[in-house]
Scaffold this motif. Structure first.
Motif, PDB file in Angstrom:
ATOM      1  N   ASN A 261       0.755  -1.492   0.131  1.00  0.00           N
ATOM      2  CA  ASN A 261       0.077   0.145  -0.052  1.00  0.00           C
ATOM      3  C   ASN A 261       0.628   0.872   0.019  1.00  0.00           C
ATOM      4  N   ARG A 262       0.647   2.118  -0.862  1.00  0.00           N
ATOM      5  CA  ARG A 262       1.075   3.259  -0.974  1.00  0.00           C
ATOM      6  C   ARG A 262       0.212   5.002  -0.395  1.00  0.00           C
ATOM      7  N   PHE A 263       1.584   5.374   0.724  1.00  0.00           N
ATOM      8  CA  PHE A 263       0.804   7.118   0.890  1.00  0.00           C
ATOM      9  C   PHE A 263       1.834   7.953   0.327  1.00  0.00           C
ATOM     10  N   PHE A 264       1.215   9.455   0.423  1.00  0.00           N
ATOM     11  CA  PHE A 264       1.727   9.903  -0.092  1.00  0.00           C
ATOM     12  C   PHE A 264       1.923  10.921   1.363  1.00  0.00           C
ATOM     13  N   VAL A 265       2.922  11.619   1.921  1.00  0.00           N
ATOM     14  CA  VAL A 265       3.668  12.680   2.771  1.00  0.00           C
ATOM     15  C   VAL A 265       3.916  14.072   1.937  1.00  0.00           C
ATOM     16  N   SER A 266       4.032  15.057   2.561  1.00  0.00           N
ATOM     17  CA  SER A 266       5.264  16.078   2.147  1.00  0.00           C
ATOM     18  C   SER A 266       6.106  15.935   1.989  1.00  0.00           C
ATOM     19  N   ASN A 267       6.972  16.605   1.600  1.00  0.00           N
ATOM     20  CA  ASN A 267       8.310  16.492   1.918  1.00  0.00           C
ATOM     21  C   ASN A 267       9.606  16.920   3.094  1.00  0.00           C
ATOM     22  N   ASP A 268       8.543  17.727   3.387  1.00  0.00           N
ATOM     23  CA  ASP A 268       9.153  18.453   4.872  1.00  0.00           C
ATOM     24  C   ASP A 268       8.843  17.512   6.427  1.00  0.00           C
TER      25      ASP A 268
ATOM     26  N   GLN B 151       0.730  12.208   9.213  1.00  0.00           N
ATOM     27  CA  GLN B 151      -0.467  13.096  10.098  1.00  0.00           C
ATOM     28  C   GLN B 151      -1.266  12.717   9.487  1.00  0.00           C
ATOM     29  N   ASP B 152      -1.938  12.825   8.282  1.00  0.00           N
ATOM     30  CA  ASP B 152      -2.788  12.288   7.405  1.00  0.00           C
ATOM     31  C   ASP B 152      -4.194  12.116   8.259  1.00  0.00           C
ATOM     32  N   LYS B 153      -5.725  12.391   8.255  1.00  0.00           N
ATOM     33  CA  LYS B 153      -6.705  11.515   9.449  1.00  0.00           C
ATOM     34  C   LYS B 153      -7.054  10.478   8.399  1.00  0.00           C
ATOM     35  N   ASP B 154      -7.294  10.946   6.944  1.00  0.00           N
ATOM     36  CA  ASP B 154      -7.919   9.775   6.433  1.00  0.00           C
ATOM     37  C   ASP B 154      -6.701   8.717   5.914  1.00  0.00           C
ATOM     38  N   ASP B 155      -5.606   8.620   6.005  1.00  0.00           N
ATOM     39  CA  ASP B 155      -4.463   7.520   5.748  1.00  0.00           C
ATOM     40  C   ASP B 155      -4.631   7.242   7.120  1.00  0.00           C
ATOM     41  N   ILE B 156      -4.508   8.134   8.181  1.00  0.00           N
ATOM     42  CA  ILE B 156      -4.315   7.289   9.052  1.00  0.00           C
ATOM     43  C   ILE B 156      -5.650   5.941   9.337  1.00  0.00           C
ATOM     44  N   LYS B 157      -6.789   6.565   9.633  1.00  0.00           N
ATOM     45  CA  LYS B 157      -7.942   5.625   9.530  1.00  0.00           C
ATOM     46  C   LYS B 157      -7.974   5.131   8.651  1.00  0.00           C
TER      47      LYS B 157
ATOM     48  N   ILE C  68       6.012   0.377   9.731  1.00  0.00           N
ATOM     49  CA  ILE C  68       5.186   1.087  10.868  1.00  0.00           C
ATOM     50  C   ILE C  68       5.943   0.672  12.713  1.00  0.00           C
ATOM     51  N   ASP C  69       6.385   1.504  13.161  1.00  0.00           N
ATOM     52  CA  ASP C  69       6.928   1.727  15.070  1.00  0.00           C
ATOM     53  C   ASP C  69       5.456   2.056  15.173  1.00  0.00           C
ATOM     54  N   ASN C  70       4.494   2.590  15.517  1.00  0.00           N
ATOM     55  CA  ASN C  70       3.658   3.612  16.232  1.00  0.00           C
ATOM     56  C   ASN C  70       2.662   3.878  15.887  1.00  0.00           C
ATOM     57  N   ILE C  71       1.278   3.479  15.928  1.00  0.00           N
ATOM     58  CA  ILE C  71      -0.016   3.959  15.391  1.00  0.00           C
ATOM     59  C   ILE C  71      -0.504   4.623  16.624  1.00  0.00           C
ATOM     60  N   THR C  72      -1.542   5.986  16.258  1.00  0.00           N
ATOM     61  CA  THR C  72      -2.284   6.155  17.504  1.00  0.00           C
ATOM     62  C   THR C  72      -3.438   7.076  16.350  1.00  0.00           C
ATOM     63  N   ASN C  73      -4.207   7.325  17.648  1.00  0.00           N
ATOM     64  CA  ASN C  73      -5.234   7.523  16.564  1.00  0.00           C
ATOM     65  C   ASN C  73      -4.814   9.453  15.828  1.00  0.00           C
ATOM     66  N   GLU C  74      -3.243   9.998  16.446  1.00  0.00           N
ATOM     67  CA  GLU C  74      -3.393  11.036  15.576  1.00  0.00           C
ATOM     68  C   GLU C  74      -1.875  11.457  15.031  1.00  0.00           C
ATOM     69  N   TYR C  75      -1.037  10.187  14.777  1.00  0.00           N
ATOM     70  CA  TYR C  75      -0.685  10.425  13.907  1.00  0.00           C
ATOM     71  C   TYR C  75      -0.013   8.522  13.876  1.00  0.00           C
ATOM     72  N   ILE C  76       0.945   7.948  12.586  1.00  0.00           N
ATOM     73  CA  ILE C  76       1.415   6.653  12.751  1.00  0.00           C
ATOM     74  C   ILE C  76       3.315   7.352  12.866  1.00  0.00           C
ATOM     75  N   LYS C  77       3.465   6.595  13.121  1.00  0.00           N
ATOM     76  CA  LYS C  77       5.452   7.000  12.984  1.00  0.00           C
ATOM     77  C   LYS C  77       5.367   5.726  12.559  1.00  0.00           C
ATOM     78  N   THR C  78       6.992   5.552  11.533  1.00  0.00           N
ATOM     79  CA  THR C  78       7.413   5.368  10.573  1.00  0.00           C
ATOM     80  C   THR C  78       8.788   5.356  10.702  1.00  0.00           C
ATOM     81  N   THR C  79       9.766   3.616  10.174  1.00  0.00           N
ATOM     82  CA  THR C  79      11.487   4.377   9.993  1.00  0.00           C
ATOM     83  C   THR C  79      11.762   3.758   8.495  1.00  0.00           C
ATOM     84  N   VAL C  80      11.782   4.191   8.344  1.00  0.00           N
ATOM     85  CA  VAL C  80      12.658   4.464   6.315  1.00  0.00           C
ATOM     86  C   VAL C  80      13.502   2.578   6.498  1.00  0.00           C
ATOM     87  N   ILE C  81      13.099   1.703   5.790  1.00  0.00           N
ATOM     88  CA  ILE C  81      14.098   0.636   5.612  1.00  0.00           C
ATOM     89  C   ILE C  81      14.494   0.786   4.642  1.00  0.00           C
ATOM     90  N   GLU C  82      14.223   1.023   3.454  1.00  0.00           N
ATOM     91  CA  GLU C  82      14.561   1.030   2.389  1.00  0.00           C
ATOM     92  C   GLU C  82      14.246   2.804   1.748  1.00  0.00           C
TER      93      GLU C  82
END
Length: 250
Positions: A2-9, A19-25, A53-67
């Motif tokens: 599954n693919r998701f988009f984030v802003s570069n910053d 942090q996108d609410k729709d993506d988190i849901k 994926i390291d951590n899933i909450t209602n406000e954010y999902i924290k991830t670590t880059v593998i590649e």
């Protein structure tokens, strides 16, 4: 994957926070992904990441880059589609399919024979909000490197002014054209910035075609069969991508 988009910053070294609410849901409730599951993330600029994926909450999902990857998924051909606004939900399908094919911008337009009339600003904003969601979902599904832009609804005269300013190579399929085919036009150009205008269900009026010819539009036939408005743009974009070398093995 599954693919998701984030802003570069919000990409910080090897850490990316969604942090996108729709993506988190979607990740939590639809895909039901868990910690240690992997997803793809794109920064909208040809950089792609496989992350854990390291951590899933209602406000954010924290991830670590593998590649981290640099894959050229976007075409050098920059197509803007000016689409005559069709009836019912046809626009939804058009937007979905042309996004998959690789257009960079979609502009709904009102022409002389457009049946749909949008006079209510709130209704227009609701439609545009839906169109943008369709573009995002189609970009994820087709693994686009960017999310195409969806413009506000404009009329044909405004579209003509935009095209003149952009100085794009303009192609307009017209059912009454029976001498010049799309292949004839594409075989004579190396232009990469292309605008196409597709008429609504009733087609273009002769006066509209005259206006377009006056700004140098290439009026073409798409063959002996008359295509519906929801078919014409998809067919034309496919032909352009093939003839100008975008369709092939990565």
């Amino acid at each position: 994957m599954n693919r998701f988009f984030v802003s570069n910053d919000i990409i910080d070294g090897n850490s990316i926070i969604i942090q996108d609410k729709d993506d988190i849901k979607h990740i939590k409730n639809v895909l039901r992904l868990k910690e240690n599951d992997k997803i793809e993330i794109s920064n909208g600029n040809d950089n792609e990441y496989i992350v854990k994926i390291d951590n899933i909450t209602n406000e954010y999902i924290k991830t670590t880059v593998i590649e981290k990857m640099n894959i050229k998924r976007e075409s050098d051909i920059n197509i803007t589609l000016y689409q005559g606004f069709p009836k019912s939900s046809k626009m939804d399908m058009i937007i979905q399919k042309v996004t998959e094919l690789g257009v960079k911008k979609i502009v709904p337009i009102i022409t002389d024979r457009t049946v749909v009339k949008i006079n209510n600003k709130k209704k227009e904003e609701k439609k545009l909000e839906r169109f943008k969601k369709i573009v995002v979902e189609a970009s994820k599904q087709s693994k686009r490197g960017i999310i195409p832009e969806v413009s506000q609804v404009i009329n044909l005269n405004q579209a003509i002014e935009n095209i003149k300013l952009a100085n794009d190579f303009l192609i307009v399929p017209y059912e009454s054209e029976n001498e010049i085919g799309i292949k004839d036009i594409l075989s004579k150009t190396k232009e990469k910035d292309i605008s196409i205008i597709i008429g609504p269900e009733g087609g273009f009026s002769k006066e509209e075609i005259d206006k377009l010819q006056n700004i140098g539009a290439n009026i073409v036939s798409l063959g002996p069969r008359i295509l519906r408005t929801e078919t014409a743009g998809i067919a034309l974009i496919s032909i352009i991508m093939y003839e100008l070398g975008d369709v092939g093995v990565i």
